[in-house]
Design a protein around this motif. Structure first.
Motif, mmCIF file in Angstrom:
data_model
loop_
_atom_site.group_PDB
_atom_site.id
_atom_site.type_symbol
_atom_site.label_atom_id
_atom_site.label_comp_id
_atom_site.label_asym_id
_atom_site.label_seq_id
_atom_site.Cartn_x
_atom_site.Cartn_y
_atom_site.Cartn_z
ATOM 1 N N PHE A 112 -7.068 39.323 38.487
ATOM 2 C CA PHE A 112 -7.596 40.097 37.356
ATOM 3 C C PHE A 112 -7.770 41.581 37.705
ATOM 4 O O PHE A 112 -7.262 42.440 36.988
ATOM 5 C CB PHE A 112 -8.919 39.469 36.901
ATOM 6 N N PRO A 113 -8.467 41.906 38.830
ATOM 7 C CA PRO A 113 -8.599 43.326 39.158
ATOM 8 C C PRO A 113 -7.267 43.988 39.491
ATOM 9 O O PRO A 113 -7.058 45.155 39.139
ATOM 10 C CB PRO A 113 -9.497 43.325 40.395
ATOM 11 N N ILE A 114 -6.345 43.235 40.136
ATOM 12 C CA ILE A 114 -5.048 43.855 40.446
ATOM 13 C C ILE A 114 -4.328 44.198 39.147
ATOM 14 O O ILE A 114 -3.754 45.278 39.003
ATOM 15 C CB ILE A 114 -4.182 42.923 41.310
ATOM 16 N N ALA A 115 -4.399 43.271 38.165
ATOM 17 C CA ALA A 115 -3.760 43.546 36.878
ATOM 18 C C ALA A 115 -4.377 44.781 36.239
ATOM 19 O O ALA A 115 -3.672 45.610 35.651
ATOM 20 C CB ALA A 115 -3.889 42.330 35.963
ATOM 21 N N GLY A 116 -5.709 44.917 36.351
ATOM 22 C CA GLY A 116 -6.361 46.103 35.817
ATOM 23 C C GLY A 116 -5.931 47.356 36.556
ATOM 24 O O GLY A 116 -5.628 48.384 35.946
ATOM 25 N N ALA A 117 -5.878 47.253 37.892
ATOM 26 C CA ALA A 117 -5.503 48.412 38.693
ATOM 27 C C ALA A 117 -4.059 48.816 38.432
ATOM 28 O O ALA A 117 -3.712 49.987 38.527
ATOM 29 C CB ALA A 117 -5.706 48.112 40.175
#
Lengths: 171, 386
Positions: free
Chosen positions: B26-31
């Motif tokens: 999830f955070p990688i997708a956001g980043a």
């Protein structure tokens, strides 16, 4: 865990299958069909028939129902009034119920879901190599016949969708 | 050290593992959304996002300024905006399916991760054990099956929005996704023909594919990207089309469709579509790297086991399973992020295809090419593995 999952997926499949028939909105019915297929895939997984489960998802849920939805939305069946149940549509489920009862009672009457046969079922469905081997040996003819049927259907679509320009009857 | 974890109920263990993976993705997708803006800026020779900063970070002398220039706080700003913005629900939509569509977008995107192994460790005997949520024997089919369900989010969103442009977008999306699925599936068949060598049990899993790319010898250590370049190319093009990325961006081409199937969406629901797209890209890149890029092997002809052996001369604890596991995950994640960079690079380099061109490429170029490729490799593999 397994009995709970079996009960869950069975009830889920039946409930959504009823939804397909009962829903008057065609989009809702198609979505119920999709969920019903997912439920059947879940049942296949419990039989260790992973290949069947994922092929079912890939072909039916992923492509066929998507095309159903596609057509339903293109035709936009909003305004047309859905037909209610008539006498003829009462006969069909009765016939299906009769066939189902006949099938189940045959199994029960013969009294042998032979145990050794039953043990080989998950093995045949789970082992990819065995599955492929059977497709290319025991069931070669049905596979070829089905392939031929699909080819005919594809040719039919090509002929139907081709624009017959310059012909008299198209003017 | 981890005994308490293995004493838990298997279902709870599975939940914890699944949550851990989602908390990484999830955070990688956001980043990635942030990286997209920054990469776009670099390619177009402008600074890009470089303003947002948390006040107390700004007080740190040099680091604070550097982080601000890098634009990493824009991730938080964007995320916060998406969470707290008013989530409007237009009056003319079918409310149930309108709300359902972004959820349906997320579910397949995150479910595919279960079948994708993302690392490996060496057991006491030096055997490579892959790390993943579910070591499925039919991994590739599972990924194809679940990711093919992603098309429903586009169809439902476009139809439920009840307006012209979203509907056109969803019609395009479903046609495009179904068209390119064919050549994508045919492109990976040679790989599995090759790894299902005579005498081995049949499998469609990724572990065997990586194992075949980490053997000794010239042919054994060769990544499948070199061995089957046409397959890799077809898979890559189909991946761009399946994830609706440029140059196959016709689904949400702003110029003629406003914003495609998510025109009517805003705030968090739109954010879900966005994260789902990047999750699809992450999983797709992971699958590409497993099939054609050597998986968790650091370099072509250098397998993970060899690399660990080399490292063993320098670092005393190099053979510890934990170290090898983290190392392999880092290598794999690095490769996946390099693929994501490729996605962005292509996006800001190539212009968008017209819709009829997309269909023409899919059916008249990619499909015959993938069938010819399959025939060639079927015959070649039959001779090589006789």
């Amino acid at each position: 865990m397994a009995p709970f999952l079996f009960t869950f997926f069975s009830l889920f499949t039946i409930a959504t299958a009823v939804g397909v028939v009962v829903n008057k909105n065609a989009v809702n019915a198609a979505m119920c069909l999709l969920l019903s297929l997912v439920g059947v895939a879940g049942l296949f997984v419990q039989l260790d028939a992973y290949l069947l489960a994922f092929i079912l998802l890939l072909v039916y849920a992923g492509a066929v129902v998507a095309l159903f939805l596609f057509i339903i939305m293109l035709l936009d069946t909003h305004d047309s009034k859905a037909q209610g149940l008539n006498k003829l549509s009462g006969v069909a489920p009765l016939a299906a119920l009769g066939l189902l009862l006949a099938g189940v009672s045959t199994f029960v009457a013969k009294g042998k879901l032979a145990t050794s046969d039953l043990l080989t079922v998950p093995a045949a469905g789970a082992n990819l190599k065995l599955y492929a081997y059977q497709l290319f040996t025991t069931y070669l003819l049905p596979v070829q016949v089905i392939g031929f049927l699909l080819l005919i259907a594809m040719l039919g679509v090509i002929v139907l969708s081709k624009k017959h320009e310059g012909l008299d009857d198209t003017k | 050290m981890f005994d308490f974890f293995f004493q838990l109920h298997p279902v709870i263990q599975g939940l914890i593992k699944g949550l851990a993976v989602i908390m990484v993705i999830f955070p990688i997708a956001g980043a990635c959304s942030m990286a997209e803006r920054k990469v776009a800026a670099w390619i177009q020779d402008r600074p890009g996002p470089n303003r947002a900063i948390v006040p107390w970070v700004a007080w740190i002398p040099f680091v604070g300024k550097f982080l601000q220039r890098l634009g990493i706080f824009h991730v938080m700003a964007d995320g916060g905006k998406m969470l707290f913005k008013e989530d409007s629900l237009p009056g003319h939509v079918n409310k149930f399916y309108f709300i359902l569509a972004p959820i349906v977008a997320m579910i397949p995107a995150l479910t595919t991760v279960t079948a994708v192994p993302f690392g490996a460790y060496l057991d006491a005997a030096g055997k490579v054990i892959p790390l993943g949520l579910a070591p499925l024997d039919i991994g590739m089919l599972a990924v194809f099956a679940v990711s093919s369900l992603g098309v429903y989010s586009a169809i439902l969103a476009g139809w439920a929005s009840n307006s012209k442009y979203p509907f056109l977008g969803s019609v395009r999306a479903s046609a495009q996704l179904i068209s390119y699925e064919l050549s994508m599936t045919l492109a990976v068949v040679p790989v599995f023909l090759w790894v299902n060598a005579p005498g081995l049990p049949g499998t469609m899993g990724f572990a065997r594919v990586v194992e075949f790319q980490s053997q000794p010898g010239f042919l054994g250590g060769m990544w499948f990207g070199f061995l089957m370049p046409v397959s890799a190319f077809i898979f890559l093009v189909a991946l761009f089309a399946e994830t609706n990325r440029q140059p196959f961006d016709t689904v949400e081409s702003e110029a003629d469709l406003v914003g495609s199937f998510h025109t009517e969406y805003g705030a968090f629901k739109w954010g879900l579509f966005f994260v789902a797209e990047y999750s699809h890209m992450l999983v797709g890149s992971g699958v590409f790297m497993l099939l054609f890029g050597g998986g968790w092997n650091p370099l072509p002809w250098v397998s993970l086991a060899t690399a660990v052996e080399w490292l063993g001369h320098v670092i005393p604890f190099a053979h510890a399973p934990l170290f090898v596991g983290v190392l392999s995950i880092a290598i794999f994640l690095g490769k996946v992020l390099a693929m994501i960079f490729l996605f962005m690079w292509v996006r800001w380099t190539l212009p968008r295809f017209r819709y009829d061109q997309v269909m023409k490429i899919g059916w008249q170029k990619m499909l015959p090419l993938s069938i010819a490729n399959l025939l060639f490799y079927a015959i070649a593999i039959a001779f090589l593995q006789k």
